[in-house]
Design a protein around this motif. Structure first.
Motif, PDB file in Angstrom:
ATOM      1  N   THR A   1     109.611   1.463  38.314  1.00 33.17           N
ATOM      2  CA  THR A   1     110.052   0.497  39.318  1.00 33.17           C
ATOM      3  C   THR A   1     109.805   1.039  40.716  1.00 33.17           C
ATOM      4  OG1 THR A   1     111.776  -0.351  37.844  1.00 33.17           O
ATOM      5  CG2 THR A   1     112.006  -0.833  40.199  1.00 33.17           C
ATOM      6  N   PHE A   2     109.060   0.309  41.518  1.00 35.74           N
ATOM      7  CA  PHE A   2     108.801   0.728  42.897  1.00 35.74           C
ATOM      8  C   PHE A   2     110.072   0.599  43.736  1.00 35.74           C
ATOM      9  CE2 PHE A   2     104.146  -0.846  42.452  1.00 35.74           C
ATOM     10  CZ  PHE A   2     103.799   0.331  41.800  1.00 35.74           C
ATOM     11  N   GLN A   3     110.350   1.624  44.512  1.00 34.58           N
ATOM     12  CA  GLN A   3     111.483   1.592  45.432  1.00 34.58           C
ATOM     13  C   GLN A   3     111.078   1.140  46.830  1.00 34.58           C
ATOM     14  OE1 GLN A   3     113.629   5.429  45.351  1.00 34.58           O
ATOM     15  NE2 GLN A   3     112.343   5.941  43.598  1.00 34.58           N
ATOM     16  N   VAL A   4     109.795   1.344  47.184  1.00 32.27           N
ATOM     17  CA  VAL A   4     109.315   1.095  48.548  1.00 32.27           C
ATOM     18  C   VAL A   4     108.041   0.258  48.507  1.00 32.27           C
ATOM     19  CG1 VAL A   4     108.382   2.151  50.650  1.00 32.27           C
ATOM     20  CG2 VAL A   4     110.303   3.237  49.455  1.00 32.27           C
ATOM     21  N   ILE A   5     107.980  -0.740  49.374  1.00 30.27           N
ATOM     22  CA  ILE A   5     106.753  -1.502  49.612  1.00 30.27           C
ATOM     23  C   ILE A   5     106.425  -1.360  51.091  1.00 30.27           C
ATOM     24  CG2 ILE A   5     105.613  -3.749  49.576  1.00 30.27           C
ATOM     25  CD1 ILE A   5     106.292  -2.693  46.783  1.00 30.27           C
ATOM     26  N   ASN A   6     105.249  -0.806  51.382  1.00 31.04           N
ATOM     27  CA  ASN A   6     104.816  -0.617  52.769  1.00 31.04           C
ATOM     28  C   ASN A   6     103.718  -1.630  53.063  1.00 31.04           C
ATOM     29  OD1 ASN A   6     103.665   0.304  55.199  1.00 31.04           O
ATOM     30  ND2 ASN A   6     104.134   2.440  54.742  1.00 31.04           N
ATOM     31  N   LEU A   7     103.947  -2.496  54.049  1.00 30.70           N
ATOM     32  CA  LEU A   7     102.991  -3.553  54.380  1.00 30.70           C
ATOM     33  C   LEU A   7     102.089  -3.186  55.554  1.00 30.70           C
ATOM     34  CD1 LEU A   7     102.908  -6.121  52.657  1.00 30.70           C
ATOM     35  CD2 LEU A   7     105.175  -5.092  52.616  1.00 30.70           C
ATOM     36  N   GLY A   8     102.121  -1.930  55.983  1.00 27.20           N
ATOM     37  CA  GLY A   8     101.199  -1.473  57.016  1.00 27.20           C
ATOM     38  C   GLY A   8     101.464  -2.065  58.385  1.00 27.20           C
ATOM     39  N   GLY A   9     100.405  -2.192  59.170  1.00 27.40           N
ATOM     40  CA  GLY A   9     100.522  -2.718  60.528  1.00 27.40           C
ATOM     41  C   GLY A   9      99.553  -3.855  60.756  1.00 27.40           C
TER      42      GLY A   9
ATOM     43  N   VAL B   1     100.830 -15.298  59.969  1.00 29.87           N
ATOM     44  CA  VAL B   1     101.658 -14.637  58.958  1.00 29.87           C
ATOM     45  C   VAL B   1     101.177 -14.898  57.526  1.00 29.87           C
ATOM     46  CG1 VAL B   1     103.715 -14.638  60.415  1.00 29.87           C
ATOM     47  CG2 VAL B   1     103.289 -16.578  58.872  1.00 29.87           C
ATOM     48  N   ASP B   2     100.240 -15.821  57.345  1.00 26.46           N
ATOM     49  CA  ASP B   2      99.816 -16.166  55.990  1.00 26.46           C
ATOM     50  C   ASP B   2      99.201 -14.977  55.259  1.00 26.46           C
ATOM     51  OD1 ASP B   2     100.704 -18.768  56.241  1.00 26.46           O
ATOM     52  OD2 ASP B   2      98.786 -19.522  56.978  1.00 26.46           O
ATOM     53  N   GLY B   3      98.461 -14.144  55.980  1.00 27.49           N
ATOM     54  CA  GLY B   3      97.867 -12.975  55.354  1.00 27.49           C
ATOM     55  C   GLY B   3      98.913 -12.015  54.823  1.00 27.49           C
ATOM     56  N   PHE B   4      99.984 -11.819  55.592  1.00 21.34           N
ATOM     57  CA  PHE B   4     101.060 -10.948  55.133  1.00 21.34           C
ATOM     58  C   PHE B   4     101.757 -11.544  53.905  1.00 21.34           C
ATOM     59  CE2 PHE B   4     100.814  -9.628  59.657  1.00 21.34           C
ATOM     60  CZ  PHE B   4     100.610  -8.275  59.455  1.00 21.34           C
ATOM     61  N   ARG B   5     101.982 -12.851  53.937  1.00 22.54           N
ATOM     62  CA  ARG B   5     102.616 -13.499  52.777  1.00 22.54           C
ATOM     63  C   ARG B   5     101.760 -13.327  51.528  1.00 22.54           C
ATOM     64  NH1 ARG B   5     103.661 -18.348  56.319  1.00 22.54           N
ATOM     65  NH2 ARG B   5     105.835 -18.246  57.016  1.00 22.54           N
ATOM     66  N   MET B   6     100.447 -13.523  51.686  1.00 17.44           N
ATOM     67  CA  MET B   6      99.556 -13.392  50.548  1.00 17.44           C
ATOM     68  C   MET B   6      99.555 -11.958  50.024  1.00 17.44           C
ATOM     69  SD  MET B   6      95.499 -14.373  50.331  1.00 17.44           S
ATOM     70  CE  MET B   6      95.838 -16.087  50.742  1.00 17.44           C
ATOM     71  N   ALA B   7      99.576 -10.988  50.928  1.00 14.42           N
ATOM     72  CA  ALA B   7      99.615  -9.585  50.503  1.00 14.42           C
ATOM     73  C   ALA B   7     100.896  -9.287  49.732  1.00 14.42           C
ATOM     74  CB  ALA B   7      99.505  -8.675  51.723  1.00 14.42           C
ATOM     75  N   VAL B   8     102.031  -9.813  50.209  1.00 15.94           N
ATOM     76  CA  VAL B   8     103.296  -9.607  49.497  1.00 15.94           C
ATOM     77  C   VAL B   8     103.225 -10.214  48.102  1.00 15.94           C
ATOM     78  CG1 VAL B   8     105.760 -10.171  49.451  1.00 15.94           C
ATOM     79  CG2 VAL B   8     104.700  -9.414  51.582  1.00 15.94           C
ATOM     80  N   ASP B   9     102.650 -11.397  47.990  1.00 10.54           N
ATOM     81  CA  ASP B   9     102.512 -12.035  46.670  1.00 10.54           C
ATOM     82  C   ASP B   9     101.782 -11.108  45.704  1.00 10.54           C
ATOM     83  OD1 ASP B   9     103.709 -14.281  47.734  1.00 10.54           O
ATOM     84  OD2 ASP B   9     101.859 -15.458  47.896  1.00 10.54           O
ATOM     85  N   LYS B  10     100.676 -10.527  46.164  1.00 11.50           N
ATOM     86  CA  LYS B  10      99.864  -9.697  45.278  1.00 11.50           C
ATOM     87  C   LYS B  10     100.540  -8.366  44.970  1.00 11.50           C
ATOM     88  CE  LYS B  10      95.403 -11.798  46.188  1.00 11.50           C
ATOM     89  NZ  LYS B  10      93.946 -11.569  46.142  1.00 11.50           N
ATOM     90  N   VAL B  11     101.151  -7.762  45.980  1.00 18.42           N
ATOM     91  CA  VAL B  11     101.826  -6.484  45.760  1.00 18.42           C
ATOM     92  C   VAL B  11     103.029  -6.672  44.836  1.00 18.42           C
ATOM     93  CG1 VAL B  11     103.158  -4.666  46.891  1.00 18.42           C
ATOM     94  CG2 VAL B  11     101.019  -5.455  47.910  1.00 18.42           C
ATOM     95  N   ALA B  12     103.762  -7.756  45.015  1.00 16.98           N
ATOM     96  CA  ALA B  12     104.913  -8.019  44.155  1.00 16.98           C
ATOM     97  C   ALA B  12     104.476  -8.230  42.707  1.00 16.98           C
ATOM     98  CB  ALA B  12     105.683  -9.233  44.661  1.00 16.98           C
ATOM     99  N   ALA B  13     103.394  -8.961  42.516  1.00 16.90           N
ATOM    100  CA  ALA B  13     102.889  -9.166  41.157  1.00 16.90           C
ATOM    101  C   ALA B  13     102.481  -7.841  40.525  1.00 16.90           C
ATOM    102  CB  ALA B  13     101.706 -10.134  41.186  1.00 16.90           C
ATOM    103  N   PHE B  14     101.897  -6.963  41.317  1.00 19.07           N
ATOM    104  CA  PHE B  14     101.515  -5.638  40.813  1.00 19.07           C
ATOM    105  C   PHE B  14     102.752  -4.816  40.460  1.00 19.07           C
ATOM    106  CE2 PHE B  14     100.160  -1.169  41.816  1.00 19.07           C
ATOM    107  CZ  PHE B  14      99.348  -1.008  40.695  1.00 19.07           C
ATOM    108  N   ALA B  15     103.788  -4.893  41.306  1.00 19.01           N
ATOM    109  CA  ALA B  15     105.030  -4.159  41.029  1.00 19.01           C
ATOM    110  C   ALA B  15     105.645  -4.609  39.705  1.00 19.01           C
ATOM    111  CB  ALA B  15     106.023  -4.364  42.165  1.00 19.01           C
ATOM    112  N   VAL B  16     105.633  -5.905  39.470  1.00 17.10           N
ATOM    113  CA  VAL B  16     106.174  -6.447  38.213  1.00 17.10           C
ATOM    114  C   VAL B  16     105.333  -5.961  37.036  1.00 17.10           C
ATOM    115  CG1 VAL B  16     106.588  -8.544  36.895  1.00 17.10           C
ATOM    116  CG2 VAL B  16     107.234  -8.447  39.318  1.00 17.10           C
TER     117      VAL B  16
END
Length: 442
Positions: free
Chosen positions: A239-247, A215-230
């Motif tokens: 403001t982004f309404q949707v975050i898609n983390l793929g499969g 799960v570490d890869g998904f956590r790291m991706a969320v960190d980066k996507v969240a920083a980009f959203a901010v």
């Protein structure tokens, strides 16, 4: 012997799936035959939905139909409350013909054609996942022609790659997919889209790999996507309404594969979303994911009939079956590994090590190397497990072999969902020009 889902060995010593003896399936439908454990497909889909419901976040679980796209599968996805991810006009057409709600369809792809985009616009699909600048402006223009405003996600490459047990933070700029975060392309795409009158930006999409067992890869991706959203909210006011983390959620193909429970993947993603976005005082977005293999992969079994054999003393024994790389190209393409048993003699002790060869005219057509089996005989049935994803979907007519039938099994009942191709199907699109027919008539 590891059996998935409803699979078991019955009193006759035969493999049984969904309450149906596979020997009976072979008699009724022939081989090669794709068998899908419907109950297991539904169980996997429900695991995702239930895990997200427990998180309290808004969500969509979109089945990635590239893994296995037939109308019956679209019907199951709809019944289980899933959305649908398509990547071509063929997958879109399959979904629409099945009656799948267009508003829950998401269209992916790095080279969508104008015809595909127009088809999707006419169907009023729910979302386009925009992959590049050319597509962005083409989509806006085509939507304007139809007087429509379309919802989009931008596919971004967050600089995280994850496969199996490993993950890595990398520039990841060398990819045919998406807008790169590191070089500023993703931000530029948002800036340009905000100026387009027929585009509505829902958010971003990220996909970090396949067959992921951590799960570490998904956590790291969320960190980066969240920083980009901010960053986008602060610098561009959107403001982004949707975050898609793929499969990319893994399954067990062979001994040693250790995928996590679905709930563990989902908890890691949702916890990371809540933590990152709450810390930034950012509204919690709706979360989308796109499982494909992890919904259908281990629910599929391919049944073959054993044919000829060849033993090379001191080297190898080959056992040939009536299918091969035409119905499962993954071993030839990726050296993918599978487990298998003699389905009509499942209780017998293993007696030899063999290599399962296909019947394609290719020396590389080997489905399984060094498989332990009882001493096989011509006419035995070989069941290869975990073939539900990227087998039927990638099947071909190489050597003009006919693609197999597909059956769903559940509660002792079998249903044909894809007919076996006929010889007439093989030549159905062939045309001999008149100038060539003259020579044939001589």
């Amino acid at each position: 012997m590891y059996l998935h889902g409803t699979s078991k060995i019955n009193a006759e010593g035969h493999l049984e799936i969904g309450g149906v003896d596979v020997a009976d399936l072979a008699k009724e439908y022939g081989t090669p035959l794709y068998i899908v454990d419907e109950a297991l497909v539904r169980q996997r889909a429900n695991e995702y939905v239930s895990a997200f419901e427990a998180s309290g976040l808004k969500f969509q679980v979109a089945y990635a139909s590239k893994a296995f796209s037939v109308m019956a599968m679209c019907a199951i996805a709809e019944q289980e409350g899933l959305s649908l991810d398509v990547v071509s006009d063929g997958e879109l057409y399959t979904a629409l013909q099945a009656g799948f709600p267009a508003g829950r369809i998401h269209f992916h792809g790095n080279n969508k054609t104008p015809d595909e985009i127009n088809m999707a616009l006419d169907a009023n699909i729910g979302c386009f996942v925009v992959d590049n600048f050319v597509e962005l402006h083409m989509l806006n223009a085509l939507a304007a022609d139809k007087g429509k405003k379309v919802k989009i996600l931008f596919r971004i490459t967050p600089g995280v790659e994850a496969h199996t047990h490993e993950y890595i933070s990398t520039g990841q700029q060398d990819s045919k997919f998406g807008f790169d975060l590191g070089n500023g392309a993703a931000k530029q795409a948002i800036e340009e889209a905000l100026k387009l009158s027929n585009i509505e930006i829902l958010g971003v999409h990220s996909h970090i790999g396949s067959q992921i067992f951590e799960v570490d890869g998904f956590r790291m991706a969320v960190d980066k996507v969240a920083a980009f959203a901010v960053q986008i909210r602060e610098e561009l006011g959107h403001t982004f309404q949707v975050i898609n983390l793929g499969g990319g959620f893994g399954i067990r193909y062979v001994e040693g594969d250790t995928p996590l429970p679905v709930a563990q993947y989902v908890a890691a993603i949702t916890d990371a979303i809540i933590s990152n976005f709450s810390a930034a005082n950012f509204p919690l977005p709706e979360i989308w994911v796109e499982p494909g293999r992890s919904i259908v992969g281990d629910a599929g079994t391919t049944l073959y009939t054993v044919g000829t054999m060849k033993e090379i003393p001191g080297v190898r024994k080959y056992i040939a079956v009536d299918g091969g790389m035409m119905d499962n190209p993954r071993p030839a393409l990726y050296q993918s590994r599978y487990e298998a048993i003699l389905a009509n003699r499942a209780n017998e002790a293993n007696a030899e090590t063999v290599t399962i060869a296909g019947k394609a005219c290719e020396s590389g057509d080997k489905l399984i190397i060094d498989l332990e089996l009882p001493k096989a005989e011509t006419g035995d049935l070989l069941a290869v497990f975990c073939t539900g994803a990227y087998n039927y979907a990638m099947a071909s007519n190489y050597n003009r072999f006919r693609r197999p039938a597909v059956v769903f099994v559940k509660d002792g009942q079998s249903d044909l969902v894809v007919q076996r191709e006929s010889l007439e199907n093989i030549v159905g699109n062939d045309v001999i020009p008149a100038r060539l027919r003259k020579s044939l008539a001589k």
